[in-house]
Design a protein around this motif. Structure first.
Motif, short mmCIF file in Angstrom:
data_model
loop_
_atom_site.label_atom_id
_atom_site.label_comp_id
_atom_site.label_asym_id
_atom_site.label_seq_id
_atom_site.Cartn_x
_atom_site.Cartn_y
_atom_site.Cartn_z
N SER A 135 0.86 -1.18 0.00
CA SER A 135 0.00 0.00 0.00
C SER A 135 0.90 1.22 0.00
O SER A 135 1.70 1.40 0.92
CB SER A 135 -0.92 0.00 1.22
OG SER A 135 -1.80 1.12 1.19
N GLU B 129 -15.70 -3.60 1.85
CA GLU B 129 -14.85 -4.77 2.07
C GLU B 129 -14.64 -5.04 3.55
O GLU B 129 -14.67 -6.18 4.00
CB GLU B 129 -13.51 -4.56 1.38
CG GLU B 129 -12.57 -5.73 1.44
CD GLU B 129 -12.87 -6.79 0.41
OE1 GLU B 129 -12.37 -7.91 0.54
OE2 GLU B 129 -13.62 -6.49 -0.54
N LEU C 287 -7.01 -4.37 2.61
CA LEU C 287 -7.64 -3.40 3.49
C LEU C 287 -6.77 -2.18 3.71
O LEU C 287 -7.27 -1.06 3.83
CB LEU C 287 -7.98 -4.06 4.82
CG LEU C 287 -9.13 -5.07 4.74
CD1 LEU C 287 -9.24 -5.86 6.03
CD2 LEU C 287 -10.45 -4.36 4.45
N ARG D 124 -4.80 -0.78 1.58
CA ARG D 124 -5.00 0.08 0.42
C ARG D 124 -6.34 0.79 0.49
O ARG D 124 -6.46 1.97 0.18
CB ARG D 124 -4.91 -0.74 -0.87
CG ARG D 124 -3.49 -1.08 -1.29
CD ARG D 124 -3.45 -1.60 -2.72
NE ARG D 124 -4.11 -2.87 -2.87
CZ ARG D 124 -3.50 -4.05 -2.81
NH1 ARG D 124 -2.21 -4.11 -2.57
NH2 ARG D 124 -4.18 -5.16 -2.97
N SER D 125 -7.38 0.06 0.93
CA SER D 125 -8.71 0.66 0.98
C SER D 125 -8.78 1.78 2.02
O SER D 125 -9.52 2.75 1.86
CB SER D 125 -9.77 -0.40 1.30
OG SER D 125 -9.70 -0.81 2.65
N ALA E 113 -19.53 1.85 -5.19
CA ALA E 113 -18.17 2.39 -5.29
C ALA E 113 -17.87 2.97 -6.67
O ALA E 113 -16.80 3.54 -6.87
CB ALA E 113 -17.15 1.31 -4.95
N ALA F 134 -5.12 -3.50 -8.14
CA ALA F 134 -5.48 -2.53 -7.10
C ALA F 134 -4.31 -1.67 -6.65
O ALA F 134 -4.47 -0.78 -5.83
CB ALA F 134 -6.07 -3.26 -5.89
N THR G 61 -10.84 -5.40 -5.89
CA THR G 61 -11.80 -5.18 -4.82
C THR G 61 -12.33 -3.76 -4.94
O THR G 61 -11.60 -2.83 -5.32
CB THR G 61 -11.13 -5.36 -3.45
OG1 THR G 61 -9.99 -4.50 -3.37
CG2 THR G 61 -10.70 -6.80 -3.24
N SER G 62 -13.58 -3.58 -4.59
CA SER G 62 -14.24 -2.28 -4.77
C SER G 62 -13.50 -1.14 -4.08
O SER G 62 -13.47 -0.01 -4.57
CB SER G 62 -15.67 -2.36 -4.24
OG SER G 62 -16.40 -3.33 -4.94
N ALA G 63 -12.88 -1.45 -2.94
CA ALA G 63 -12.22 -0.40 -2.17
C ALA G 63 -11.06 0.24 -2.91
O ALA G 63 -10.66 1.36 -2.60
CB ALA G 63 -11.72 -0.98 -0.85
N GLY G 64 -10.49 -0.44 -3.90
CA GLY G 64 -9.33 0.10 -4.60
C GLY G 64 -9.67 0.97 -5.80
O GLY G 64 -8.77 1.60 -6.38
#
Length: 543
Positions: free
Chosen positions: A10, A65, A189, A191-192, A269, A479, A498-501
């Protein structure tokens, strides 16, 4: 002062005083035997309910996430099979409840570790649940991340997903672990949450007074003296919901999903669709093959939020790390190299045909623009076999996963048989470097910045360009904000993660033109090692 190198997962730089994360609890004692085994066994389920409820309560303060991971951990804490096994250990073997929980969890963890891959990634969750249950039963503090009294750098042997999920980025300046790898949930996580993180930093424990962390370079400086808290995240342009480089070259930003909850999170997202729908996640516990009707309903629930948007549906990626009980596959000495993915369909084509029919009918009902792709393809003949069956079932767009070096090296011939390719960087990295991605000591070999991996992707991108066909990436490499642009420079036309990225990747892509990203990609692929690849990519963008 000493400087250690791990795997940066990250990006960002931070420094501050060190806070050590409490390690796993010691093994509970095997005695004394309970005076009343029935009463001792009866303590287990209330303890599990208490642990599960605390985890569920934490989901209210999170989302996406992180919330999904907390819910999964809560479900594991109250898993009937785990609790029943622990209760039997008390009543039949006369173990104290904490020891019974410990042994039952160890059996579950061993089975997951033996399966490898995705299921092996759940071992840390099982250990975390075990520690929480033992702590509840013994009245002691559970291991994990303490609440920082001041902004700090967290150092840990490893972090369970539940410990990472709701960390406060204002108080946690950076994360550093001795174990873990680039595809684990700590990386996802971090990264998110926008927290710089380095994993597999051997020798980081027992820690120091202060630390400086570079989450992009993967370096950690351990300092003898405390250091004032500081952080320096990269300034990014605002992402506006569509993937594109600074000169307007589209690069679709998609989400990896496996459930209806994942799909809803992805659309919230801003995902432009899904580049990987993992269909096997709908049936991990199925004892018999789901009927075509049951499959239709399960797929439709995931596709519905994507009405009018593209979704790439991967057919069953079963075997090895995702054994499905209804397939009743034989035990294998090396399942990662065994009968998995499309290879199962060769033995049981009816399973594939019924799944394809359910996917096509679910797409027709929901309005999602589906494509289908097969996992673990190695030869052009395999690609042709799958494409023929998929098109016969009514799938209008057919592709393959590129997870083996053989597929990457024969990209010209494979792309002649299908409409697109999607690179699974997690598997392609471990097969290219012959390094199990779940083995922490080999984390550096699974770094997606490995030049060998970048060169394979480059050759695939060139083949796709020659055929005028798109190629995506749906592994965790997508990501990484800097690597995402490098992948675009190598010819990748879509990135699924993943959506968070999504926001960080979208912003990073927009910072440079496609020619700039191509220059950075060429510099990275020519580097001798992952650290050099990152450095050369950054230097190329700065010039």
């Amino acid at each position: 002062m000493s400087t250690l190198r791990g795997v940066g997962v990250s990006p960002g730089r931070a420094a501050g005083p060190v806070l050590l994360v409490r390690d796993r609890l010691p093994e509970p004692e095997s005695g004394p035997q309970p005076v009343d085994p029935a009463s001792e066994a009866a303590r287990i389920r209330p303890a599990a309910e208490a642990v599960g409820q605390r985890l569920r309560d934490r989901t209210a303060a999170t989302g996406g996430e992180a919330a999904a991971l907390l819910e999964v951990t809560a479900a594991m804490a109250t898993d009937p099979a785990l609790l029943s096994a622990a209760e039997r250990a008390v009543t039949e073997r006369l173990l104290p409840a904490p020891r019974a929980v410990f042994e039952a969890a160890a059996e579950f963890a061993d089975a997951l570790a033996a399966a490898g891959g995705y299921l092996a990634e759940r071992v840390r969750d099982v250990q975390d649940v075990c520690d929480r249950l033992v702590a509840e039963l013994t009245g002691t503090a559970a291991p994990g991340a303490p609440e920082p009294a001041e902004p700090s750098v967290l150092l840990a042997r490893d972090l369970a997903p539940a410990d990472t999920a709701d960390l406060d980025p204002e108080l946690v300046l950076a994360l550093v672990t001795e174990e873990g790898g680039p595809t684990g949930h700590t990386a996802i996580l971090a990264r998110s949450l926008g927290i710089p993180a380095v994993v597999a930093a051997r020798g980081v424990l027992p820690g120091a007074a202060g630390a400086r962390v570079d989450g992009a370079a993967g370096t950690v400086e351990l300092l003898d003296d405390r250091v004032a808290p500081e952080s320096a995240a990269r300034t990014r342009t605002r992402w506006r919901g569509a993937g594109a480089t600074a000169d307007g070259q589209p690069v679709k930003l998609l989400a990896n999903v496996g459930s209806a909850t994942d799909a809803a999170t992805a659309t919230e997202a801003g995902a432009e669709g899904s580049g990987l729908f993992r269909t096997e996640f709908c049936f991990l516990d199925a004892a018999t093959e789901p009927t075509e009707s049951a499959q239709h309903e399960a797929y439709a629930a995931v596709l519905r939020p994507f009405a009018g948007k593209p979704v790439v549906v991967r057919t069953l990626d079963a075997g090895a790390d995702k054994p499905l009980p209804f397939l009743d596959t034989a035990a294998e000495a090396n399942p990662a190299l065994g009968v998995r993915g499309l290879r199962i369909a060769f033995e049981r084509p009816g399973v594939l045909d019924r799944q394809l029919a359910a996917i096509v009918s679910a797409a027709a009902e929901t309005g999602a623009e589906i494509s289908v792709m097969a996992p673990m393809v190695a030869t052009p003949a395999e690609a042709a076999w799958f494409a023929e069956r998929a098109r016969a079932a009514g799938a209008g767009r057919v592709g393959i996963m590129v997870e083996t070096p053989a597929a990457a090296l024969c990209a010209e011939e494979l792309l002649a048989e299908v409409d697109f390719a999607s690179i699974g960087t997690n598997d392609l990295a471990q097969y290219t470097c012959a390094a199990d991605r779940m083995t922490g000591a080999l984390a550096a070999l699974n770094d997606p910045w490995q030049p060998a991996l970048l060169r394979l992707i480059d050759s695939l991108g060139r083949a796709a360009g020659a055929h005028g066909k798109p190629v995506g990436v749906c592994g965790e490499a997508a990501a990484d904000p800097l690597l995402a642009g490098v992948l675009a420079g190598l010819g990748v036309t879509s990135l699924s993660m993943t959506s968070a990225g999504l926001a960080a990747v979208g912003s990073s892509l927009a910072e440079h033109s496609l020619p700039d990203w191509r220059r950075a990609a060429g510099a990275a692929a020519a580097a001798p090692d992952p650290a050099g690849a990152r450095e050369r990519a950054n230097a190329a963008l700065a010039s």
